[in-house]
Design an enzyme around this catalytic site. Structure first.
Site, PDB file in Angstrom:
ATOM      1  N   GLU A   1       6.319  -3.505  61.327  1.00 52.00           N
ATOM      2  CA  GLU A   1       6.511  -3.149  59.685  1.00 52.00           C
ATOM      3  C   GLU A   1       7.961  -3.489  59.440  1.00 52.00           C
ATOM      4  O   GLU A   1       8.063  -3.963  58.155  1.00 52.00           O
ATOM      5  CB  GLU A   1       6.485  -1.546  59.903  1.00 52.00           C
TER       6      GLU A   1
ATOM      7  N   HIS B   1      -4.867  -6.593  85.121  1.00 56.91           N
ATOM      8  CA  HIS B   1      -6.310  -6.537  85.352  1.00 56.91           C
ATOM      9  C   HIS B   1      -7.254  -6.582  84.236  1.00 56.91           C
ATOM     10  O   HIS B   1      -8.372  -6.203  84.200  1.00 56.91           O
ATOM     11  CB  HIS B   1      -6.607  -5.533  86.408  1.00 56.91           C
TER      12      HIS B   1
ATOM     13  N   LYS C   1      -1.199   3.691  51.083  1.00 55.38           N
ATOM     14  CA  LYS C   1      -1.063   5.113  50.852  1.00 55.38           C
ATOM     15  C   LYS C   1      -1.209   5.170  49.433  1.00 55.38           C
ATOM     16  O   LYS C   1      -2.039   6.444  49.144  1.00 55.38           O
ATOM     17  CB  LYS C   1       0.516   5.088  51.229  1.00 55.38           C
TER      18      LYS C   1
HETATM   19  O1  PA5 Z   1       8.662   3.371  59.142  1.00 56.55           O
HETATM   20  C1  PA5 Z   1       8.308   4.108  58.101  1.00 56.55           C
HETATM   21  O2  PA5 Z   1       8.886   4.158  57.091  1.00 56.55           O
HETATM   22  C2  PA5 Z   1       6.814   4.410  58.130  1.00 56.55           C
HETATM   23  O3  PA5 Z   1       6.079   3.962  58.998  1.00 56.55           O
HETATM   24  C3  PA5 Z   1       6.762   6.066  58.039  1.00 56.55           C
HETATM   25  O4  PA5 Z   1       7.264   6.495  59.018  1.00 56.55           O
HETATM   26  C4  PA5 Z   1       5.307   6.278  57.997  1.00 56.55           C
HETATM   27  O5  PA5 Z   1       4.512   5.883  56.861  1.00 56.55           O
HETATM   28  C5  PA5 Z   1       5.489   7.852  57.582  1.00 56.55           C
HETATM   29  O6  PA5 Z   1       5.971   8.234  56.361  1.00 56.55           O
HETATM   30  P1  PA5 Z   1       6.576   9.591  56.210  1.00 56.55           P
HETATM   31  O7  PA5 Z   1       7.725  10.031  57.072  1.00 56.55           O
HETATM   32  O8  PA5 Z   1       7.194   9.418  54.494  1.00 56.55           O
HETATM   33  O9  PA5 Z   1       5.665  10.869  56.269  1.00 56.55           O
END
Ligand code: PA5
Length: 478
Positions: free
Chosen positions: A301, A330, A444
Site C-alpha cells: 500500500e 515444498h 471503498k
Molecule cells: O493502511 C491503511 O491506512 C489502510 O489499510 C487501513 O488501515 C484500512 O483500510 C482500514 O481503515 P480504517 O482503519 O480507517 O478502518
C-alpha cells in the site's frame, strides 16, 4: 536478562552478501557501485525525513516513546484480562494486521485452547473480513455475557469494520441488554473525527486514540496494535523498547550503516535496476508468519503508486509475497529457484527457538534415518534456512537473511520499526508518497455506493453502468 533490559539494544542482524553481484552475478545482484550511487539519495531522503519530523510530521516515529499511553493500556488490560472470557477485535488492514502479527509472534500458538489461567487473558478472535460464515461462527462461539469487543477504525467508517461491529453490537445487546453492551465495547478511533467517534460519544464507549497524522498501516505501535496485544498478555513495554532500540540504531543517513536504509536500497535497486519486481519474505518460524502479512500490506500500500511526487504517472511498486520456511520449500522454492529470476528473497532466521524438540529414538534397521538421531527440530529449521539461502544463491537468485537471535517482544518491536522506516525510505527512493492509499479509497467508495450510502448516488450509477452483464464475456450461470 529481562526483555525490557535487553530491549534497549538492537540485536537484529542482516546478512546481505547473497544479494550482491559477487554472489549472484552482475545481472541479478546489487553492486557496491550501485550502493555508492544511491547513497546520496538515501542521505537526502534521510535529511528530509529528519526535517519533517522536527517540523512535527512523520509522527509514527514518536509512537515508541508514548509511555503514558502504555500505562493507560496496561491498566485497562490488566482488569479486562481478569474479567473477560472472550475478546473480539474488529478491524481490517492496518487496523488489525499489526495486532494479529503481535499475538501470533508472542503468545502461545494454541492460546485459545489453553486453560484461562495459563493463557493469561481472554480468548482472542478477529473479525476482519465481513464473511457471514466466520462472523456468525464467532458470535456463536463466544460467551457474549463475558465478551469484550474492541472495534478499531482510523477513519471511523470503513464498511467491513462498521458492518461487523454493528453485527457484534446487536448480538451483545440481545445477550446482555443495551446498557451492559456499551460497557463491553471499547473503540479505537480518531480522537475527534469520524462516525465511530460520534457513535462512541453518543453511546459512552471507552475509547483509545488512533494517532492523527499516522497512516493505518503504521499504527501497530499505537493503541491500535498495543491494546489487543496487552489484552492477550503480550509485553507491550518490551515491544516499544525494541522499537526504540531500532530507532536509535537507524539514526544515521548512511546507507551501509542504517539497516532500514540498507534494506530499502537493496529492495529498490533490485526492483528498478535488476528486474526483481517481487519481494518474498520467508521467516523460518510459524510465529513470524503474521509479521509477513503485516509487512505485505505495508510494502504494497505504501509503494504501489500511480503518481510520483512530481505528479508524473510512474506505476511503481514491488509486489510483496509471503512464504513460510520450511513449508514453502515444498511449495514455492521450485519456482523461486528455477522460474523467472524476478524476485528478491528475504529469509528470516531465528537464532534460538523458545522450545526444543529432540528426536531421541530413530528405529533400528533404517540406516537412512540415522541422521535424525539426536536431531533437534529448531536446528533442522536453521539448517534448512541456510541450505535454502545456499541453493538460491547457487541458482543466482538474490537473497538476504535477517537474523533474529530470539523471538520476543523487543525483537518484534525492532522488526516493526525497521520495516516501517525501510518502507518510508523506499518511498523516498521511488520518489512516491508512501502515505495515503488512493487506490484503496476508490474501491471503498464504490462499495459505499453499491450499498446505497447517502451521498454516493452518482457514483453508484457510474459503477453499475460498468458492471452490467456482457454475454460475450460470461461463461455459465444460465
Ligand atoms: O493502511 C491503511 O491506512 C489502510 O489499510 C487501513 O488501515 C484500512 O483500510 C482500514 O481503515 P480504517 O482503519 O480507517 O478502518
Amino acid at each position: 536478562m529481562s526483555e525490557q533490559s535487553h530491549g534497549e539494544t538492537s540485536r537484529l542482524t542482516i546478512d546481505y552478501r547473497n544479494s550482491m553481484a559477487d554472489a549472484v552475478g552482475p545481472e541479478h545482484g546489487v553492486s557496491d557501485a550501485m550502493l555508492d550511487e544511491i547513497a546520496p539519495r538515501v542521505a537526502a531522503g534521510h535529511a528530509r525525513l529528519v526535517a519533517e519530523h522536527e517540523a512535527g510530521g512523520q509522527s509514527w516515529m514518536d509512537l515508541p516513546s508514548d509511555t503514558a499511553l502504555v500505562a493507560d493500556i496496561n491498566a485497562f488490560a490488566a482488569e479486562a484480562r481478569q474479567h473477560y472470557k472472550d475478546f473480539i477485535l474488529i478491524g481490517i488492514g492496518g487496523s488489525s494486521l499489526g495486532a494479529i502479527a503481535t499475538v501470533q509472534a508472542l503468545a502461545h500458538p494454541f492460546r485459545n485452547v489453553q486453560a484461562k489461567e495459563t493463557r493469561g487473558g481472554p480468548r482472542f478472535f478477529v473479525l476482519d473480513n465481513p464473511d457471514p460464515e466466520k462472523v456468525a461462527a464467532t458470535l456463536a462461539i463466544v460467551d457474549l455475557e463475558q465478551t469484550l469487543v474492541n472495534v478499531v477504525t482510523k477513519s471511523g467508517q470503513t464498511a467491513e469494520t462498521m458492518a461487523n461491529f454493528l453485527a457484534a453490537r446487536q448480538a451483545l445487546e440481545s445477550a446482555v441488554g443495551t446498557e451492559q453492551a456499551r460497557r463491553q465495547i471499547v473503540a479505537t478511533t480518531d480522537p475527534k473525527e469520524g462516525l465511530l467517534r460520534a457513535l462512541a460519544d453518543q453511546e459512552g464507549y471507552r475509547t483509545f486514540p488512533v494517532p492523527p497524522g499516522v497512516d493505518g498501516r503504521m499504527t501497530v505501535l499505537s493503541a491500535v496494535g498495543l491494546l489487543p496485544a496487552a489484552l492477550c498478555g503480550c509485553d507491550i513495554e518490551g515491544l516499544l523498547a525494541g522499537a526504540r532500540a531500532m530507532r536509535s540504531r537507524t539514526a544515521s543517513g548512511d546507507v551501509r550503516e542504517n539497516p532500514a536504509y540498507l534494506l530499502a536500497a537493496l529492495c529498490i535497486l533490485a526492483n528498478t535496476r535488476l528486474g526483481k519486481s517481487m519481494l518474498v519474505t520467508m521467516p523460518y518460524s510459524d510465529a513470524l508468519f503474521g509479521l509477513t502479512d503485516w509487512f505485505r500490506q505495508l510494502w504494497a500500500e505504501s509503494l504501489g503508486k500511480r503518481l510520483s511526487l512530481d505528479n508524473a504517472e510512474v506505476f511503481t511498486g514491488q509486489t510483496p509475497i509471503k512464504a513460510l520456511g520450511a513449508i514453502d520449500q515444498h511449495s514455492q522454492i521450485q519456482l523461486y529457484t528455477e522460474g523467472p529470476n524476478d524476485k528478491l528473497i528475504s529469509l528470516i532466521a531465528v537464532g534460538e527457538y523458545r522450545d526444543h524438540v529432540t528426536v531421541e529414538d530413530v528405529p533400528a534397521g533404517i540406516p537412512e534415518l540415522d541422521y535424525l538421531q539426536g536431531a533437534e527440530l529448531g536446528q533442522l529449521l536453521q539448517r534448512e534456512q541456510l541450505a535454502t539461502a545456499w541453493a538460491l544463491t547457487e541458482a543466482q537468485r538474490p537473497n538476504f537473511t535477517i537474523g533474529v537471535p530470539a523471538i520476543d517482544a523487543a525483537m518484534l518491536g525492532e522488526l516493526f520499526y525497521l520495516y516501517e522506516l525501510q518502507t518510508v525510505m523506499g518511498g523516498a527512493l521511488l520518489n512516491v508518497n508512501p502515505f495515503g492509499q488512493p487506490g484503496v479509497e476508490a474501491g471503498k467508495n464504490a462499495t459505499y455506493a453499491l450499498m446505497g450510502r447517502r451521498g454516493y448516488e452518482t457514483l453508484k450509477d457510474e459503477v453499475l453502468a460498468k458492471s452490467g452483464d456482457d454475454d460475450r464475456y460470461r461463461v455459465g450461470g444460465g
